[in-house]
Design a protein around this motif. Structure first.
Motif, mmCIF file in Angstrom:
data_model
loop_
_atom_site.group_PDB
_atom_site.id
_atom_site.type_symbol
_atom_site.label_atom_id
_atom_site.label_comp_id
_atom_site.label_asym_id
_atom_site.label_seq_id
_atom_site.Cartn_x
_atom_site.Cartn_y
_atom_site.Cartn_z
ATOM 1 N N LYS A 25 -7.203 5.425 -1.125
ATOM 2 C CA LYS A 25 -8.123 5.581 -2.170
ATOM 3 C C LYS A 25 -8.138 4.563 -3.156
ATOM 4 C CE LYS A 25 -8.246 10.635 -1.246
ATOM 5 N NZ LYS A 25 -7.858 12.095 -1.993
ATOM 6 N N LYS A 26 -7.004 4.207 -3.525
ATOM 7 C CA LYS A 26 -6.798 3.296 -4.715
ATOM 8 C C LYS A 26 -7.501 1.657 -4.079
ATOM 9 C CE LYS A 26 -2.870 5.002 -7.070
ATOM 10 N NZ LYS A 26 -1.683 4.853 -7.785
ATOM 11 N N ASP A 27 -7.731 1.559 -2.915
ATOM 12 C CA ASP A 27 -8.346 0.383 -2.400
ATOM 13 C C ASP A 27 -7.209 -0.768 -2.639
ATOM 14 O OD1 ASP A 27 -10.558 1.067 -1.367
ATOM 15 O OD2 ASP A 27 -11.954 0.713 -2.870
ATOM 16 N N LYS A 28 -5.966 -0.558 -2.351
ATOM 17 C CA LYS A 28 -5.023 -1.707 -2.713
ATOM 18 C C LYS A 28 -4.185 -1.960 -1.321
ATOM 19 C CE LYS A 28 -3.818 -1.100 -7.382
ATOM 20 N NZ LYS A 28 -2.976 -0.709 -8.543
ATOM 21 N N ALA A 29 -3.812 -3.103 -1.005
ATOM 22 C CA ALA A 29 -3.044 -3.496 0.228
ATOM 23 C C ALA A 29 -1.448 -3.269 0.285
ATOM 24 C CB ALA A 29 -3.528 -4.846 0.582
ATOM 25 N N ASP A 30 -1.025 -2.912 1.245
ATOM 26 C CA ASP A 30 0.391 -2.782 1.124
ATOM 27 C C ASP A 30 0.868 -2.472 2.561
ATOM 28 O OD1 ASP A 30 2.888 -2.799 0.297
ATOM 29 O OD2 ASP A 30 2.474 -1.523 -1.503
ATOM 30 N N TYR A 31 2.122 -2.123 2.625
ATOM 31 C CA TYR A 31 2.922 -2.033 4.122
ATOM 32 C C TYR A 31 3.794 -1.202 4.274
ATOM 33 C CZ TYR A 31 5.930 -5.844 3.404
ATOM 34 O OH TYR A 31 7.009 -6.674 2.707
ATOM 35 N N ILE A 32 3.991 -0.399 5.363
ATOM 36 C CA ILE A 32 5.118 0.453 5.531
ATOM 37 C C ILE A 32 6.035 -0.187 6.800
ATOM 38 C CG2 ILE A 32 5.795 2.578 6.276
ATOM 39 C CD1 ILE A 32 3.536 3.817 5.093
ATOM 40 N N CYS A 33 7.261 -0.089 6.773
ATOM 41 C CA CYS A 33 7.951 -0.459 7.700
ATOM 42 C C CYS A 33 8.536 0.801 8.552
ATOM 43 C CB CYS A 33 9.445 -1.488 7.231
ATOM 44 S SG CYS A 33 8.818 -2.995 6.755
ATOM 45 N N VAL A 34 8.877 0.513 9.721
ATOM 46 C CA VAL A 34 9.166 1.763 10.601
ATOM 47 C C VAL A 34 10.773 1.329 10.891
ATOM 48 C CG1 VAL A 34 9.007 3.164 12.638
ATOM 49 C CG2 VAL A 34 7.248 2.430 11.521
ATOM 50 N N ALA A 35 11.741 1.783 10.320
ATOM 51 C CA ALA A 35 13.101 1.311 10.252
ATOM 52 C C ALA A 35 13.916 1.677 11.427
ATOM 53 C CB ALA A 35 13.821 1.161 9.053
ATOM 54 N N LEU A 175 -4.828 -9.699 1.905
ATOM 55 C CA LEU A 175 -5.726 -8.484 2.005
ATOM 56 C C LEU A 175 -6.186 -7.880 0.764
ATOM 57 C CD1 LEU A 175 -3.968 -6.392 4.810
ATOM 58 C CD2 LEU A 175 -6.341 -7.662 4.804
ATOM 59 N N LYS A 176 -7.265 -7.108 0.535
ATOM 60 C CA LYS A 176 -7.629 -6.398 -0.603
ATOM 61 C C LYS A 176 -7.163 -4.876 -0.701
ATOM 62 C CE LYS A 176 -11.389 -9.853 -1.480
ATOM 63 N NZ LYS A 176 -13.005 -9.693 -1.619
ATOM 64 N N ARG A 177 -7.379 -4.312 0.521
ATOM 65 C CA ARG A 177 -7.052 -3.138 0.685
ATOM 66 C C ARG A 177 -6.485 -2.825 2.072
ATOM 67 N NH1 ARG A 177 -10.680 -0.023 3.611
ATOM 68 N NH2 ARG A 177 -10.075 1.818 2.337
ATOM 69 N N GLY A 178 -6.154 -1.591 2.402
ATOM 70 C CA GLY A 178 -5.584 -0.953 3.764
ATOM 71 C C GLY A 178 -4.029 -0.917 3.717
ATOM 72 N N VAL A 179 -3.690 0.046 4.529
ATOM 73 C CA VAL A 179 -2.144 0.092 4.758
ATOM 74 C C VAL A 179 -1.862 -0.366 6.006
ATOM 75 C CG1 VAL A 179 -0.087 1.717 4.602
ATOM 76 C CG2 VAL A 179 -2.027 2.040 2.985
ATOM 77 N N MET A 180 -0.941 -1.294 6.187
ATOM 78 C CA MET A 180 -0.160 -1.833 7.447
ATOM 79 C C MET A 180 0.811 -1.126 7.824
ATOM 80 S SD MET A 180 -0.594 -5.931 6.770
ATOM 81 C CE MET A 180 0.004 -5.774 5.079
ATOM 82 N N ILE A 181 0.943 -0.460 9.057
ATOM 83 C CA ILE A 181 2.185 0.169 9.576
ATOM 84 C C ILE A 181 2.625 -0.686 10.830
ATOM 85 C CG2 ILE A 181 3.279 2.238 10.224
ATOM 86 C CD1 ILE A 181 0.979 3.718 8.800
ATOM 87 N N ALA A 182 3.838 -1.026 11.032
ATOM 88 C CA ALA A 182 4.448 -1.667 12.138
ATOM 89 C C ALA A 182 4.740 -0.781 13.113
ATOM 90 C CB ALA A 182 5.292 -2.980 11.792
ATOM 91 N N VAL A 183 4.506 -0.572 14.179
ATOM 92 C CA VAL A 183 4.830 0.457 15.112
ATOM 93 C C VAL A 183 5.536 0.066 16.518
ATOM 94 C CG1 VAL A 183 3.483 2.252 14.144
ATOM 95 C CG2 VAL A 183 2.524 0.672 16.029
ATOM 96 N N GLY A 184 5.862 -1.248 16.427
ATOM 97 C CA GLY A 184 6.547 -1.901 17.696
ATOM 98 C C GLY A 184 6.096 -1.227 19.026
ATOM 99 N N ALA A 185 6.712 -0.396 19.773
ATOM 100 C CA ALA A 185 6.550 0.086 21.105
ATOM 101 C C ALA A 185 5.711 1.013 21.469
ATOM 102 C CB ALA A 185 7.924 0.370 21.976
#
Length: 250
Positions: A25-35, A175-185
């Motif tokens: 909603k804030k239109d900011k880019a970031d990411y989440i790691c799946v550890a 990136l200007k917006r969006g949430v990246m999530i790395a999901v491997g397999a």
């Protein structure tokens, strides 16, 4: 969010989804790691990679063993939230436009067909095969432009650890917006064309790693051996941190 084993974990599933919604909603880019155990191991051996893992919003706990360790050390009860689960949870919620990036076109084609059964809107979303190259050699500016043109809220990345986490950290500034999530397999699990996830009874008994060893013995045995080598030190250090916190509070 709490730091355990030097990683910034968000253990509350509901808060994970609230944080994603706020960021979109804030239109900011970031990411989440799946550890998972592999990321935990590498991050604690390589300081630069630890910065990458902690450089996003937070990590979710993909390992079924970390909650057990935390119960032993702190007496706290947490649950695993694996990459394949957050992946299908977000697909099924039908709240976001998504783009799927990584792995082979064959896997992506199978993934799209299966995900349409969970969310018909997937039909109009992009599944993008990324070229096989070193993480330093990607055209991050070009990839970012492709994502921006798509107006995706969630960017799923499947390149395998530790490459996918470094990829996200390098893509974020473009990136200007969006949430990246790395999901491997997860792409493979849900494609129906590649490695399947372990049966539920193995998952519940914390034996998923055994299933993956049988499916990919050379790769998984190497990973497990590295985890076993570093685990005792990690447990000792976390126990010492617990005692230090308790002493500081006295």
């Amino acid at each position: 969010m709490t730091k355990y084993f030097n990683i910034n974990y968000e253990m509350d599933r509901a808060e994970v989804h609230r944080a994603i919604e706020r960021k979109v909603k804030k239109d900011k880019a970031d990411y989440i790691c799946v550890a998972d155990g592999v990321i935990l191991n590498i991050a604690n051996r390589k300081p630069e990679y630890l910065k990458v893992v902690n450089g996003g919003m937070f990590a979710i706990c993909d390992s079924s063993y970390v909650p057990l360790y935390l119960r032993w050390i702190y007496g706290r009860h947490y649950e695993q939230y694996c990459g394949s689960q957050i992946f299908i949870d977000i697909v099924r919620c039908r709240k976001y436009r998504m783009i799927f990036m990584g792995t082979s076109q064959n896997t992506l084609d199978g993934l799209k067909e299966n995900l349409k059964k969970e969310n018909p809107e997937v039909e109009g979303m992009q599944f993008v095969e990324l070229p096989y190259k070193a993480v330093e050699d990607f055209d991050y500016e070009g990839i970012a432009k492709e994502i921006e043109a798509d107006e995706a809220d969630i960017i799923w990345i499947a390149l395998g650890a530790p490459k996918q986490e470094i990829f996200m950290s390098k893509l974020k500034p473009h990136l200007k917006r969006g949430v990246m999530i790395a999901v491997g397999a997860a792409f493979k699990f849900y494609s129906g064309t590649d490695v399947k996830r372990a049966p539920q009874w193995m998952i519940k008994c914390h034996l998923e790693f055994v299933h993956r060893i049988f499916k990919e013995p050379k790769k998984q045995l190497k990973r497990c051996s590295m985890i076993l080598l570093t685990l005792p030190q990690l447990l000792v250090e976390e126990t010492m941190r617990k005692h230090k916190k308790e002493n500081d509070m006295e």
